[in-house]
Write a protein that holds these residues in place. Structure first.
Motif, PDB file in Angstrom:
ATOM      1  N   ALA A 150      -3.669   3.999 -10.010  1.00 58.30           N
ATOM      2  CA  ALA A 150      -4.283   4.775  -8.898  1.00 58.30           C
ATOM      3  C   ALA A 150      -3.900   5.962  -9.220  1.00 58.30           C
ATOM      4  O   ALA A 150      -4.748   7.088  -8.568  1.00 58.30           O
ATOM      5  CB  ALA A 150      -3.600   4.309  -7.539  1.00 58.30           C
ATOM      6  N   VAL A 151      -2.883   6.675 -10.126  1.00 61.31           N
ATOM      7  CA  VAL A 151      -2.776   8.144 -10.398  1.00 61.31           C
ATOM      8  C   VAL A 151      -3.787   8.580 -11.645  1.00 61.31           C
ATOM      9  O   VAL A 151      -3.818   9.746 -12.075  1.00 61.31           O
ATOM     10  CB  VAL A 151      -1.326   8.298 -10.789  1.00 61.31           C
ATOM     11  CG1 VAL A 151      -0.489   7.845  -9.791  1.00 61.31           C
ATOM     12  CG2 VAL A 151      -1.078   7.561 -12.154  1.00 61.31           C
ATOM     13  N   ASN A 152      -4.746   7.720 -11.918  1.00 62.83           N
ATOM     14  CA  ASN A 152      -5.611   7.919 -12.902  1.00 62.83           C
ATOM     15  C   ASN A 152      -5.006   8.479 -14.408  1.00 62.83           C
ATOM     16  O   ASN A 152      -5.449   9.629 -14.337  1.00 62.83           O
ATOM     17  CB  ASN A 152      -6.694   8.869 -12.283  1.00 62.83           C
ATOM     18  CG  ASN A 152      -8.017   8.773 -13.252  1.00 62.83           C
ATOM     19  OD1 ASN A 152      -8.148   7.974 -14.006  1.00 62.83           O
ATOM     20  ND2 ASN A 152      -8.660   9.828 -13.031  1.00 62.83           N
ATOM     21  N   PRO A 153      -4.151   7.891 -14.778  1.00 67.70           N
ATOM     22  CA  PRO A 153      -3.394   8.282 -16.138  1.00 67.70           C
ATOM     23  C   PRO A 153      -4.525   8.446 -17.194  1.00 67.70           C
ATOM     24  O   PRO A 153      -5.463   7.207 -17.004  1.00 67.70           O
ATOM     25  CB  PRO A 153      -2.246   7.478 -16.194  1.00 67.70           C
ATOM     26  CG  PRO A 153      -2.872   6.325 -15.845  1.00 67.70           C
ATOM     27  CD  PRO A 153      -3.742   6.568 -14.579  1.00 67.70           C
ATOM     28  N   LYS A 154      -4.292   9.103 -18.040  1.00 66.39           N
ATOM     29  CA  LYS A 154      -4.790   8.781 -19.464  1.00 66.39           C
ATOM     30  C   LYS A 154      -4.337   7.919 -20.332  1.00 66.39           C
ATOM     31  O   LYS A 154      -5.109   7.085 -20.927  1.00 66.39           O
ATOM     32  CB  LYS A 154      -5.041  10.450 -20.149  1.00 66.39           C
ATOM     33  CG  LYS A 154      -5.932  10.702 -21.052  1.00 66.39           C
ATOM     34  CD  LYS A 154      -5.557  12.064 -21.711  1.00 66.39           C
ATOM     35  CE  LYS A 154      -6.247  12.162 -22.833  1.00 66.39           C
ATOM     36  NZ  LYS A 154      -5.557  11.748 -24.094  1.00 66.39           N
ATOM     37  N   THR A 208      -7.846   5.534  -1.206  1.00 65.14           N
ATOM     38  CA  THR A 208      -7.284   5.346  -2.622  1.00 65.14           C
ATOM     39  C   THR A 208      -6.695   4.061  -2.808  1.00 65.14           C
ATOM     40  O   THR A 208      -6.746   3.310  -3.771  1.00 65.14           O
ATOM     41  CB  THR A 208      -6.693   6.532  -3.238  1.00 65.14           C
ATOM     42  OG1 THR A 208      -7.673   7.485  -2.743  1.00 65.14           O
ATOM     43  CG2 THR A 208      -7.019   6.389  -4.697  1.00 65.14           C
ATOM     44  N   GLY A 209      -5.639   4.241  -2.111  1.00 63.76           N
ATOM     45  CA  GLY A 209      -4.456   2.892  -2.155  1.00 63.76           C
ATOM     46  C   GLY A 209      -5.260   1.408  -1.829  1.00 63.76           C
ATOM     47  O   GLY A 209      -5.062   0.701  -2.658  1.00 63.76           O
ATOM     48  N   MET A 210      -5.990   1.485  -0.964  1.00 68.73           N
ATOM     49  CA  MET A 210      -6.877   0.173  -0.582  1.00 68.73           C
ATOM     50  C   MET A 210      -7.868  -0.097  -1.794  1.00 68.73           C
ATOM     51  O   MET A 210      -7.665  -1.130  -2.056  1.00 68.73           O
ATOM     52  CB  MET A 210      -7.612   0.475   0.743  1.00 68.73           C
ATOM     53  CG  MET A 210      -6.947   0.000   1.895  1.00 68.73           C
ATOM     54  SD  MET A 210      -8.250  -0.002   3.270  1.00 68.73           S
ATOM     55  CE  MET A 210      -7.281   1.065   4.221  1.00 68.73           C
ATOM     56  N   GLU A 211      -8.464   1.003  -2.312  1.00 71.46           N
ATOM     57  CA  GLU A 211      -9.218   0.549  -3.380  1.00 71.46           C
ATOM     58  C   GLU A 211      -8.650   0.030  -4.548  1.00 71.46           C
ATOM     59  O   GLU A 211      -9.279  -0.848  -5.211  1.00 71.46           O
ATOM     60  CB  GLU A 211     -10.077   2.047  -3.672  1.00 71.46           C
ATOM     61  CG  GLU A 211     -11.021   1.867  -4.679  1.00 71.46           C
ATOM     62  CD  GLU A 211     -11.234   3.217  -5.471  1.00 71.46           C
ATOM     63  OE1 GLU A 211     -11.191   4.321  -4.594  1.00 71.46           O
ATOM     64  OE2 GLU A 211     -11.595   3.261  -6.830  1.00 71.46           O
ATOM     65  N   PHE A 212      -7.654   0.637  -5.101  1.00 69.81           N
ATOM     66  CA  PHE A 212      -7.013   0.158  -6.099  1.00 69.81           C
ATOM     67  C   PHE A 212      -6.238  -1.469  -5.889  1.00 69.81           C
ATOM     68  O   PHE A 212      -6.136  -2.299  -6.543  1.00 69.81           O
ATOM     69  CB  PHE A 212      -5.962   1.097  -6.592  1.00 69.81           C
ATOM     70  CG  PHE A 212      -6.662   2.011  -7.558  1.00 69.81           C
ATOM     71  CD1 PHE A 212      -6.894   1.937  -8.844  1.00 69.81           C
ATOM     72  CD2 PHE A 212      -7.040   3.224  -6.923  1.00 69.81           C
ATOM     73  CE1 PHE A 212      -7.510   2.949  -9.623  1.00 69.81           C
ATOM     74  CE2 PHE A 212      -7.690   4.343  -7.747  1.00 69.81           C
ATOM     75  CZ  PHE A 212      -7.916   3.964  -8.901  1.00 69.81           C
ATOM     76  N   ILE A 252       1.002  -1.321  -0.056  1.00 70.17           N
ATOM     77  CA  ILE A 252      -0.085   0.130   0.160  1.00 70.17           C
ATOM     78  C   ILE A 252       0.767   1.142   0.089  1.00 70.17           C
ATOM     79  O   ILE A 252       0.333   2.290  -0.762  1.00 70.17           O
ATOM     80  CB  ILE A 252      -1.063  -0.119   1.141  1.00 70.17           C
ATOM     81  CG1 ILE A 252      -2.037   1.267   0.670  1.00 70.17           C
ATOM     82  CG2 ILE A 252      -0.321  -0.020   2.630  1.00 70.17           C
ATOM     83  CD1 ILE A 252      -3.317   0.875   1.501  1.00 70.17           C
ATOM     84  N   GLN A 253       2.060   1.189   0.644  1.00 68.46           N
ATOM     85  CA  GLN A 253       2.938   2.318   0.634  1.00 68.46           C
ATOM     86  C   GLN A 253       3.331   2.620  -0.712  1.00 68.46           C
ATOM     87  O   GLN A 253       3.389   3.839  -1.301  1.00 68.46           O
ATOM     88  CB  GLN A 253       4.200   2.169   1.520  1.00 68.46           C
ATOM     89  CG  GLN A 253       3.900   2.327   3.008  1.00 68.46           C
ATOM     90  CD  GLN A 253       4.893   1.772   3.789  1.00 68.46           C
ATOM     91  OE1 GLN A 253       5.767   1.080   3.462  1.00 68.46           O
ATOM     92  NE2 GLN A 253       4.878   2.190   5.109  1.00 68.46           N
ATOM     93  N   ASN A 254       3.696   1.609  -1.763  1.00 70.30           N
ATOM     94  CA  ASN A 254       4.128   1.606  -2.813  1.00 70.30           C
ATOM     95  C   ASN A 254       2.917   2.534  -3.638  1.00 70.30           C
ATOM     96  O   ASN A 254       3.105   3.668  -4.478  1.00 70.30           O
ATOM     97  CB  ASN A 254       4.466   0.530  -3.606  1.00 70.30           C
ATOM     98  CG  ASN A 254       5.858   0.130  -3.661  1.00 70.30           C
ATOM     99  OD1 ASN A 254       6.699   0.610  -4.224  1.00 70.30           O
ATOM    100  ND2 ASN A 254       6.183  -0.812  -2.866  1.00 70.30           N
ATOM    101  N   VAL A 255       1.924   1.859  -3.398  1.00 70.23           N
ATOM    102  CA  VAL A 255       0.440   2.665  -4.223  1.00 70.23           C
ATOM    103  C   VAL A 255       0.339   3.975  -3.884  1.00 70.23           C
ATOM    104  O   VAL A 255       0.359   5.150  -4.600  1.00 70.23           O
ATOM    105  CB  VAL A 255      -0.691   1.842  -4.172  1.00 70.23           C
ATOM    106  CG1 VAL A 255      -1.737   2.527  -4.830  1.00 70.23           C
ATOM    107  CG2 VAL A 255      -0.567   0.292  -4.530  1.00 70.23           C
TER     108      VAL A 255
END
Lengths: 315, 266
Positions: free
Chosen positions: B152-156, B116-120, B94-97
């Protein structure tokens, strides 16, 4: 199967029936037998020596009952207790060596009871110099090394220079620093600082330059800024190596400290040994040398514990 | 203009006095939401091409436009999954995310980051492994975390450089399915550029396959099979078999050319 046996719990007979315990009993018993050396030298109370022997055997039992390698514990226990036994027999019991140069263990360890307050204040003084210089060198060496190592042009310019300087031991120009600095305290802190700064700095530059490209690329595509790259990626990534180098650097610092105290101090554990040697009091010199060894060992154990706590991962 | 546009892109590696042309005048267009697989034998330049898109490599000439703007270096609209050793080994899953999110979203609170980390991690099926260090996870699990961090960073745009290349065959199938599911469930689909040398993988995943002969894109092959695709039934599909044969022949010819036209048996 053999591994399982090696790790098996040792019962009471196993704890008591082994060579170190046997050596301990003989050494302790010998202390109470008549001594030939006492005909020439005033012997001190053996209580300190008995305490050291007992400490050794208790430490051995702790290791033997613990999770580590039991054969290693037995081997080390045997070597250490054999050393004390031979020392006791050759000096106190048989008086085979010149008593001035090779003092009896009873007398050496009794010095701690006689001089404990003097030695402790010396230790406090020495630790203050050592830790100030050592920690300053570590913090500056690591952080400057990371910063310089990260920029290729700076790295290429500074690395050869740092490498050249690091080949000159600080004790070579130590006397000069003692002369130019206003007080002995600042001078010795500075000498200890330079004793390890250049090699720490150089190693750090080198490490940043050769860091695994995959880690750097991963950080880059996560769009980290330079500060995060240096102190949240490169620093933790190199931390295991930094701590490994710390134990070597600490030994060098200790050496530099003892050197510094031998040229200009009026207190401290290095000074204690020098003064004892100057007055040909080898009993106290022995005590001082043992004391320094114990202090370094304790600091090294502290670094090992620190490493275990901090580093839960490895390369 | 939306999408990725690659214009007359060339890249020369310089090692000392030696020069090596890795990419030779490549031009192509990738639409928004397209799943692109770049296929080719090793050394054809496919990873170099992706390196330019990632922003880790600077082209010698030509440029890459994203939504009409030329790219300089890396950017938050792109996320990357590498093949291996892509997680920071001193941080747990989770720290990585969270570390990834934090670099682009400085406004989030610790709680929001954690959620957010947990969600992904949940999305990639690692809810129970959040506090494991990379060294305690299998290669497949590590890649799941890497995918979670990228998403998780929601990239395009999602750039993937042989992400399953070092994973055993069975786990690779599950990961391919998971990736397809995650890609399909987004309302506004991400553009994916996925480098692989596995032909079956490319056909399963791609809308379009870019086949690279050394240094350039020699064929652009649309994959028209309907989604969702299913690996088991795919092998019975004639379209799949034809496409696969075509790609195998391309591979074969390319390898033959590579070693000087001598007869080879694959």
């Amino acid at each position: 199967m053999s591994a399982a046996n090696k790790d098996a719990k040792i019962g009471l007979p196993g704890m008591l029936l082994n060579l170190p315990v046997f050596l301990y009993i003989i050494s302790a018993a010998l202390v109470f037998l008549p001594s030939r050396m006492s005909e020439r030298v005033t012997m001190s109370n053996p209580v300190a020596f008995l305490f050291v022997l007992t400490f050794c055997i208790v430490f051995f039992w702790v290791k033997l009952g613990g999770k580590g390698d039991k054969r290693q514990a037995k081997d080390i226990g045997t070597v250490v207790l054999t050393f004390f036994l031979l020392w006791e027999v050759i000096t106190t019991k048989l008086d085979r060596l010149p008593y001035i140069f090779v003092p009896a263990p009873e007398n050496v360890f009794y010095s701690y009871i006689q001089l404990w307050d003097y030695m402790l204040s010396g230790l406090a003084r020495s630790m203050y110099l050592l830790l100030t210089g050592f920690i300053a060198s570590l913090v500056l060496g690591v952080s400057l090394g990371i910063a310089v190592g990260w920029f290729p042009r700076l790295r290429q310019a500074v690395f050869p220079i740092a490498k050249a300087i690091s080949t000159v031991p600080a004790i070579v120009y130590g006397p000069y620093i003692v002369v130019i600095m206003p007080t002995f305290t600042t001078a010795s802190i500075l000498v200890i600082f330079f004793g390890t700064f250049w090699s720490t700095f150089m190693n750090m530059i080198n490490r940043v330059g050769t860091i695994d490209a995959r880690i750097i690329n991963t950080a880059k595509v996560l769009n980290v800024n330079t500060r995060t790259m240096l102190f949240s990626i490169i620093m933790p990534y190199t931390l295991p190596r930094i701590i490994n180098d710390m134990s070597v650097a600490l030994s060098i610092s200790m050496m530099t400290l003892t050197f510094a105290e031998m040229i200009g101090a009026d207190r401290g554990i290095g000074y204690f040994v020098r003064r004892s040697l100057d007055y040909a009091n080898y009993t106290q010199a022995f005590a001082g040398i043992f004391f320094i060894a114990v202090v370094i060992t304790v600091l090294q154990v502290f670094i090992a514990v620190l490493k275990k706590k901090l580093i839960k991962w490895n390369y | 203009m939306s999408g990725i546009e690659i214009q007359e892109l060339s890249l020369v590696y310089k090692t000392g006095r030696e020069k090596f042309l890795a990419l030779d005048n490549i031009s192509t267009r990738i639409e928004d939401g397209e799943f692109i697989c770049v296929v080719g034998s090793s050394g054809c330049g496919k990873s170099t091409l992706l390196g330019v898109l990632e922003g880790l490599m600077t082209p010698s000439s030509g440029r890459v436009l994203i939504d009409g703007k030329p790219i300089h270096g890396t950017g938050p609209e792109r996320a990357v999954v590498f093949q291996q050793y892509t997680l920071f080994p001193w941080m747990n899953a989770i720290q990585n995310v969270i570390f990834g999110i934090k670099q682009v979203r400085r406004d989030l609170s610790a709680k929001q980051l954690e959620d957010t980390g947990m969600e992904f991690l949940q999305k990639v099926g690692l809810k129970d492994f959040m506090y494991k260090l990379p060294g305690e996870m299998s290669g497949g699990m590590q890649q799941r975390v890497a995918i979670a961090r990228a998403l998780a960073v929601n990239p395009k745009i999602l750039l993937m450089d042989e992400p399953f290349g070092a994973i055993d065959a069975k786990t690779r199938l599950t990961l391919q399915e998971m990736l397809l599911k995650l890609w399909a469930e987004d309302e506004k689909k991400k553009t994916v550029v996925f480098v692989t040398h596995d032909i079956d993988e490319a056909i399963l995943l791609a809308d379009k396959i870019l086949f690279m002969a050394p240094k350039r894109i020699s064929h652009e092959i649309p994959v028209t099979m309907p989604r969702p695709r299913d690996r088991d039934s795919m092998y019975d599909n004639k379209k799949f078999r034809d496409l696969r044969n075509k790609l195998v022949i391309l591979f074969y010819n390319e390898v033959k050319e590579h070693i000087g036209g001598e007869e080879v048996f694959l």
